[in-house]
Design an enzyme around this catalytic site. Structure first.
Site, PDB file in Angstrom:
ATOM      1  N   HIS A 237      -4.597  -5.670  13.831  1.00 18.00           N
ATOM      2  CA  HIS A 237      -6.016  -5.934  13.664  1.00 18.00           C
ATOM      3  C   HIS A 237      -6.676  -6.511  14.910  1.00 18.00           C
ATOM      4  O   HIS A 237      -7.814  -6.962  14.861  1.00 18.00           O
ATOM      5  CB  HIS A 237      -6.229  -6.839  12.456  1.00 18.00           C
ATOM      6  CG  HIS A 237      -5.998  -6.135  11.154  1.00 18.00           C
ATOM      7  ND1 HIS A 237      -4.812  -5.529  10.864  1.00 18.00           N
ATOM      8  CD2 HIS A 237      -6.796  -5.926  10.092  1.00 18.00           C
ATOM      9  CE1 HIS A 237      -4.887  -4.980   9.659  1.00 18.00           C
ATOM     10  NE2 HIS A 237      -6.094  -5.208   9.175  1.00 18.00           N
TER      11      HIS A 237
ATOM     12  N   SER B 136       0.829  -1.208   0.000  1.00 16.06           N
ATOM     13  CA  SER B 136       0.000   0.000   0.000  1.00 16.06           C
ATOM     14  C   SER B 136       0.864   1.258   0.000  1.00 16.06           C
ATOM     15  O   SER B 136       0.465   2.296  -0.543  1.00 16.06           O
ATOM     16  CB  SER B 136      -0.952   0.007   1.201  1.00 16.06           C
ATOM     17  OG  SER B 136      -0.227  -0.065   2.409  1.00 16.06           O
TER      18      SER B 136
ATOM     19  N   SER C 151       3.273   2.200  16.698  1.00 17.94           N
ATOM     20  CA  SER C 151       2.360   3.287  16.353  1.00 17.94           C
ATOM     21  C   SER C 151       1.993   4.177  17.549  1.00 17.94           C
ATOM     22  O   SER C 151       2.086   5.407  17.433  1.00 17.94           O
ATOM     23  CB  SER C 151       1.102   2.702  15.707  1.00 17.94           C
ATOM     24  OG  SER C 151       0.079   3.643  15.610  1.00 17.94           O
TER      25      SER C 151
END
Length: 194
Positions: free
Chosen positions: A127, A35, A107
């Site tokens: 996730h 991505s 993160s």
């Protein structure tokens, strides 16, 4: 990421670049860079930079014993996943080293120290419930007015996939009153900050 979702991500990023010109972009969860290539190409076109945030040790679903584990990305020397060399090679081979800045770290830790408003935020990190929640809490408030929040792997129907990106990112973003849904392509949701 399927090609139709990658193309939609690219188009959404270009629109965000026009709406919030010059603001940096952030991708949370780069893995091996698939991505990132779409986003990096859009960032170059828009005249900005993409900061690709990932600890490169894999999400829980990538670990040994899980369905999405890939033994090719395990560093035998330390016995842990290490997708950073694959990510760096992908960005190099795509000719995007001038547009993509890799940020190696967890993160929540990076978000805690980030203060610059973001023109485009793409969340595709861990996730599980807690990683997804922390990605939303750490980054979404930093999206500039007129900017974009894109979320991958949003599955409203539990039969289609995991729930955390839907329950911990998408639903809170919509409930916040700060975002409007702009598009849906497969499991990709694109939201605009009011």
């Amino acid at each position: 990421m399927p090609p139709d979702e990658g193309d939609a991500l690219f188009e959404a990023a270009l629109a965000a670049g026009a709406a919030v010109h010059g603001a940096p972009w952030v991708e949370v969860g780069s893995y091996c860079g698939r991505s990132t290539i779409w986003l990096g190409a859009a960032a170059r076109t828009a005249g900005t930079h993409l900061f690709a945030v990932d600890h490169h040790r894999g999400s829980e679903e990538n670990q040994a014993g899980w369905e999405h584990h890939d033994t090719e990305v395990v560093d035998a020397g330390v016995g842990k996943m290490d997708t950073l060399p694959f990510f760096r090679r992908a960005i190099h081979d795509a000719g995007l080293e001038d547009a993509v800045i890799g940020v190696v770290g967890a993160s929540p830790s990076v978000a805690r120290h980030w203060t610059t408003p973001i023109g485009f935020l793409f969340i595709d990190g861990g996730h599980g419930d807690e990683p997804a929640r922390l990605d939303y809490e750490g980054w979404a408030h930093l999206v500039a007015p007129g900017g974009t929040l894109a979320i991958h792997d949003v599955f409203p129907d539990p039969a289609d996939g995991g729930r955390p990106p839907y329950e911990q990112i998408y639903l809170p973003a919509m409930a916040s009153g700060r975002f409007d849904e702009m598009s849906v392509t497969g499991s990709l949701r694109v939201l605009r900050r009011r």
